[in-house]
Design an enzyme around this catalytic site. Sequence first.
Site, PDB file in Angstrom:
ATOM      1  N   ASP A  48      32.934  72.199 -44.364  1.00  0.00           N
ATOM      2  CA  ASP A  48      32.994  70.904 -43.677  1.00  0.00           C
ATOM      3  C   ASP A  48      33.587  69.845 -44.619  1.00  0.00           C
ATOM      4  O   ASP A  48      34.545  69.165 -44.285  1.00  0.00           O
ATOM      5  CB  ASP A  48      31.594  70.463 -43.226  1.00  0.00           C
ATOM      6  CG  ASP A  48      30.901  71.542 -42.418  1.00  0.00           C
ATOM      7  OD1 ASP A  48      31.344  71.799 -41.294  1.00  0.00           O
ATOM      8  OD2 ASP A  48      29.937  72.149 -42.926  1.00  0.00           O
ATOM      9  N   GLU A  76      36.875  78.515 -43.515  1.00  0.00           N
ATOM     10  CA  GLU A  76      38.034  77.881 -42.883  1.00  0.00           C
ATOM     11  C   GLU A  76      39.035  77.335 -43.910  1.00  0.00           C
ATOM     12  O   GLU A  76      40.220  77.647 -43.860  1.00  0.00           O
ATOM     13  CB  GLU A  76      37.556  76.740 -41.962  1.00  0.00           C
ATOM     14  CG  GLU A  76      38.720  75.984 -41.334  1.00  0.00           C
ATOM     15  CD  GLU A  76      38.342  75.132 -40.140  1.00  0.00           C
ATOM     16  OE1 GLU A  76      37.398  75.466 -39.412  1.00  0.00           O
ATOM     17  OE2 GLU A  76      39.038  74.113 -39.925  1.00  0.00           O
TER      18      GLU A  76
HETATM   19  C1  LIG Z   1      35.063  78.992 -54.626  1.00  0.00           C
HETATM   20  C2  LIG Z   1      35.537  77.559 -54.539  1.00  0.00           C
HETATM   21  C3  LIG Z   1      35.817  76.967 -53.339  1.00  0.00           C
HETATM   22  N1  LIG Z   1      36.271  75.686 -53.294  1.00  0.00           N
HETATM   23  C4  LIG Z   1      36.532  75.021 -52.015  1.00  0.00           C
HETATM   24  C5  LIG Z   1      37.635  75.596 -51.175  1.00  0.00           C
HETATM   25  C6  LIG Z   1      37.243  75.049 -49.818  1.00  0.00           C
HETATM   26  O1  LIG Z   1      37.683  73.713 -49.685  1.00  0.00           O
HETATM   27  C7  LIG Z   1      35.723  75.069 -49.863  1.00  0.00           C
HETATM   28  C8  LIG Z   1      35.124  76.282 -49.166  1.00  0.00           C
HETATM   29  O2  LIG Z   1      35.242  76.141 -47.787  1.00  0.00           O
HETATM   30  P1  LIG Z   1      35.583  77.358 -46.847  1.00  0.00           P
HETATM   31  O3  LIG Z   1      36.658  78.124 -47.446  1.00  0.00           O
HETATM   32  O4  LIG Z   1      35.818  76.812 -45.483  1.00  0.00           O
HETATM   33  O5  LIG Z   1      34.273  78.293 -46.863  1.00  0.00           O
HETATM   34  P2  LIG Z   1      32.712  77.951 -46.644  1.00  0.00           P
HETATM   35  O6  LIG Z   1      32.048  79.194 -46.289  1.00  0.00           O
HETATM   36  O7  LIG Z   1      32.189  77.284 -47.842  1.00  0.00           O
HETATM   37  O8  LIG Z   1      32.659  76.978 -45.412  1.00  0.00           O
HETATM   38  C9  LIG Z   1      32.267  77.360 -44.121  1.00  0.00           C
HETATM   39  O9  LIG Z   1      31.316  76.405 -43.764  1.00  0.00           O
HETATM   40  C10 LIG Z   1      30.793  76.566 -42.465  1.00  0.00           C
HETATM   41  C11 LIG Z   1      29.777  75.491 -42.212  1.00  0.00           C
HETATM   42  C12 LIG Z   1      31.900  76.525 -41.447  1.00  0.00           C
HETATM   43  O10 LIG Z   1      31.404  76.648 -40.186  1.00  0.00           O
HETATM   44  C13 LIG Z   1      32.862  77.622 -41.770  1.00  0.00           C
HETATM   45  O11 LIG Z   1      33.917  77.636 -40.844  1.00  0.00           O
HETATM   46  C14 LIG Z   1      33.399  77.416 -43.163  1.00  0.00           C
HETATM   47  O12 LIG Z   1      34.205  76.286 -43.185  1.00  0.00           O
HETATM   48  O13 LIG Z   1      35.349  75.102 -51.230  1.00  0.00           O
HETATM   49  C15 LIG Z   1      36.448  74.954 -54.450  1.00  0.00           C
HETATM   50  O14 LIG Z   1      36.885  73.787 -54.381  1.00  0.00           O
HETATM   51  N2  LIG Z   1      36.159  75.537 -55.640  1.00  0.00           N
HETATM   52  C16 LIG Z   1      35.702  76.808 -55.746  1.00  0.00           C
HETATM   53  O15 LIG Z   1      35.443  77.276 -56.881  1.00  0.00           O
END
Ligand SMILES: Cc1cn([C@H]2C[C@H](O)[C@@H](COP(=O)(O)OP(=O)(O)O[C@H]3O[C@@H](C)[C@H](O)[C@@H](O)[C@H]3O)O2)c(=O)[nH]c1=O
Length: 365
Positions: free
Chosen positions: A20, A258
Amino acid sequence: MNLKTSTIDIFCRVIDNFGDIGVCWRLAQSFPTSYQIRLWVDDLKSFNKIEPELNPKLAQQFLKTVEIRHWHPHIDCWQAADLVIEAFACDLPTSYQEAMNGKTRCWLNLEYLSAEPWVEGYHLQPSIQPNGVPKYFFFPGFSEKTGGLLRLQQGLKDSAAAFLNTLLSPAGAAYYEEKKPLLINLFCYPHAPLEALLRALTNTPEVMIIVAESVAPQLETLAKRLNSQAHIERIDFIVQRDYEQLLQVADINFIRGEDSFVQAHWAAKPMLWHIYPQAEAHHMVKLEAWLDTIQAPEWLRQLHRLWNQNLAQEALIQQLQGHAFDNSARLVWQDFQAALSKRLSLLPDLSQQILNFYEDCAKKS
Ligand SMILES: Cc1cn([C@H]2C[C@H](O)[C@@H](COP(=O)(O)OP(=O)(O)O[C@H]3O[C@@H](C)[C@H](O)[C@@H](O)[C@H]3O)O2)c(=O)[nH]c1=O
């Protein structure tokens, strides 16, 4: 009024994980700096994980041209923006909705990403609200009839070697320098079939798995039990921009949710999506819709089903060995991703589409 200096409010409620806030923070930074952007977030601690420059104790601060405000239930005096983006139906406070009347020219509910065909029919549909301001559903997506996808914030700022040197531990950097291993970037949910992943790597002589703290916490114990030779490099959570760079330097990106999923498309490397699990296995419908949209070959479909269903270890090991860890097969996958990335980059991007729609609304109001 010059629309290019309009105010934009983005509201973000952190439900769980980082998707989010990940999407909202990326979106806030993707608008041209002539706009006055405020990002309202209810959980600054989660935000701080992906943006360490953010001070989670401050109610108001400015970061990278965005004003960040702590959104809490005690705020009762609001100045509504010209364009209001409610992320993922996060429910705006009634007092804010009242303040929107007569001021806000466009109100969008930014929805979760899905490649399902029905999305095109719902994108930009209005729903009349009690405050008289029409609210429009805004769906990201993979076609011209949707809102498009958020883009990367930056290109490579360092060479791969320089970037990895700052990212990895001294032992990890030395291992990378000496062995030039296959680089796996691992981001997945806790139920991922990690044993199959490690077993599939048995014949890959040099491999480094880069994984952030708290992701796949059982990996080291599993590796020990399986006598795996893979070098597991545990890193701290890194800022979103560095994460983008990691996606670009890795040989294979295991991504989830996402935001990392979307960004992996731009990195154009072999990517394996661990989709956020939903009730009644609806996520598998979403997965199939995406596989259809990208015209995935049969082996890529199988690989994704096996990685997400976690039911058939041996079959998954075979698919991983045949397509991900075999160097010439991985080149085929790499070419597929490069073509996909090129094709998607021809679509208008999400923030530009939001602004185009806002301008249409403003002209009508
Ligand atoms: C591993 C890592 C990720 N990130 C960031 C990348 C992304 O912006 C974020 C991770 O988000 P996502 O990839 O979407 O995975 P997520 O599993 O964390 O988020 C999920 O949350 C749920 C509530 C939603 O319903 C899902 O659709 C999904 O968005 O973290 C970093 O900035 N540094 C890191 O070291």
